[in-house]
Design an enzyme around this catalytic site. Structure first.
Site, mmCIF file in Angstrom:
data_model
loop_
_atom_site.group_PDB
_atom_site.id
_atom_site.type_symbol
_atom_site.label_atom_id
_atom_site.label_comp_id
_atom_site.label_asym_id
_atom_site.label_seq_id
_atom_site.Cartn_x
_atom_site.Cartn_y
_atom_site.Cartn_z
ATOM 1 N N ASP A 130 10.332 38.705 -83.596
ATOM 2 C CA ASP A 130 10.021 39.954 -84.297
ATOM 3 C C ASP A 130 9.471 39.735 -85.704
ATOM 4 O O ASP A 130 9.395 40.672 -86.500
ATOM 5 C CB ASP A 130 11.254 40.863 -84.340
ATOM 6 C CG ASP A 130 11.416 41.663 -83.054
ATOM 7 O OD1 ASP A 130 10.410 41.838 -82.335
ATOM 8 O OD2 ASP A 130 12.538 42.099 -82.762
ATOM 9 N N ASP A 158 9.005 43.939 -76.151
ATOM 10 C CA ASP A 158 8.813 44.301 -77.564
ATOM 11 C C ASP A 158 7.789 43.389 -78.236
ATOM 12 O O ASP A 158 7.086 43.783 -79.165
ATOM 13 C CB ASP A 158 10.113 44.188 -78.364
ATOM 14 C CG ASP A 158 11.372 44.506 -77.598
ATOM 15 O OD1 ASP A 158 11.360 44.399 -76.364
ATOM 16 O OD2 ASP A 158 12.372 44.857 -78.232
HETATM 17 N N1 GLY Z 1 12.911 45.118 -80.888
HETATM 18 C C1 GLY Z 1 14.155 45.639 -80.534
HETATM 19 C C2 GLY Z 1 14.202 47.090 -80.210
HETATM 20 O O1 GLY Z 1 13.237 47.748 -79.924
HETATM 21 O O2 GLY Z 1 15.302 47.596 -80.233
#
Ligand code: GLY
Length: 373
Positions: free
Chosen positions: A95, A152
């Site tokens: 992320d 994600d």
């Molecule tokens: N990237 C983690 C979520 O969307 O909760």
């Protein structure tokens, strides 16, 4: 679909400015993630995955208004988070795109700041280093199995595409394309629904199984996962011009829109057994709205209004039914987000990523064309 009601969204932007001005002193130095009924944002570690969203919201307000106090409040966040990239241990993972596209990279795009460029490229190198050439995927998280990939991560690919263009080095783009191809093959179902996690053998790269993750089950349809996919594949198309990514984004968008309840805000999982009464996820709605506005820019003109019209409808619903305008002390903008229902975490709360993507979508509806993602 009717044309976008620009005067309406300009008024929303004015309300948003007023709200953001109140949030700055209340949030202060906090690294916000979630706020419950007390309206007070939690304070996470600076290396937590959500750390880029509050400064990202401030950069959007700066871009929209030119007001210096937004820039001043956002300015140090890339260094503050970037410091962790130099530490021996930290919690930064796939992320990293969420953390640095909305801090270092947008700072560089808006101000030309060389430190933003340097930190953005450092973050892109970190993300590229998580690529597994055996299975052609970017490894998720810093724990669990080394063979996990998650939907994600499609949003983080923009960091690699940006680095490829900025550093004039196609290695970053090649990694992003390979991950996107893997995600297309293993996450996006024929009907446009999406699951959260896929497990691969990290040695051979062989597919092992799909997992439900933050969704209800391996065969369900986690609504925020659909939003990440819709938006992420639109971005992959914008950067590569490869029509299969546009088709994937449209397929997910069609599933998402066909599954939405009347008010345009999805349940946390479209296939949860009690989906009609289950907790909503306003963050999924906000992310999808901003992704739909991206899609509207990329499709032929006669298709565009469908996507922008739906985005406007979703944002209007969030504005009129889920926002905290009447609660000036509340530190967040949107209510009723769902973070991780299967883990019992952050259910029915405000989420900073919901606030960020809401602000991004409103800015786009007011004519903002710069891409953070
Ligand atoms: N990237 C983690 C979520 O969307 O909760």
């Amino acid at each position: 679909m009717a044309a976008i009601d620009t005067p309406y969204f300009n008024q929303v932007m004015e309300r948003l400015q007023h709200k953001a001005d109140g949030m700055i002193p209340r949030i202060g130095d906090k690294c916000p993630e979630a706020a419950g009924a007390d309206g007070v944002y939690s304070n996470r570690e600076d290396d937590y995955w959500t750390s880029g969203f509050w400064p990202g919201l401030l950069w959007i307000m700066y871009a929209q208004t030119g007001k210096e106090h937004y820039k001043e409040a956002a300015w140090n966040w890339d260094a503050r988070i970037g410091e962790y990239l130099n530490k021996p241990t930290h919690n930064i993972h796939h992320d990293v795109g969420f953390q640095f596209l909305s801090t270092a990279v947008i700072k560089h795009k808006l101000t030309g700041d060389p430190e933003g460029l340097r930190i953005g490229l450092q973050a892109a190198n970190f993300l590229a280093g998580r690529f597994n050439p055996a299975g052609n995927f970017i490894r998720a998280w810093g724990y669990h199995f080394t063979g996990w990939a998650i939907i994600d991560c499609m949003m983080n690919l923009s960091l690699l595409f940006w680095a490829s263009e900025t550093a004039e080095d196609p290695r970053f783009k090649h990694i992003a394309v390979r991950h996107a191809d893997t995600a297309l093959q293993h996450f996006i179902r024929l009907d446009g629904s999406v699951n959260h996690i896929v497990s691969f053998d990290p040695e051979s790269g062989a597919f092992i199984e799909s997992l439900g993750g933050q969704g209800y089950s391996p065969t369900s349809a986690w609504s925020r996962g659909a939003s990440w996919a819709l938006y992420g594949f639109a971005n992959a198309y914008r950067y590569t011009g490869d029509a299969k990514y546009l088709d994937a984004s449209k397929r997910v968008a069609h599933f998402f829109l066909a599954s939405l309840p009347e008010n345009g805000v999805p349940p946390w999982d479209f296939r949860a057994p009690d989906a009609e009464s289950a907790p909503r996820d306003t963050s999924a709605a906000a992310i999808a709205a901003s992704g739909l506005l991206e899609l509207a820019k990329l499709v032929p003109a006669d298709e565009s209004g469908t996507y922008s019209g739906w985005a406007a409808r979703i944002v209007r619903s969030l504005t009129e039914q889920y926002a905290t305008w009447g609660q000036p002390e509340h530190e967040a903008i949107l209510l009723e987000g769902t973070g991780h229902l299967p883990a019992g975490q952050n259910i029915g709360v405000s989420l900073i990523y919901g606030d960020y993507f809401y602000a991004e979508a409103v800015a786009k509806l007011c004519g903002w064309t710069e891409n953070v993602y």
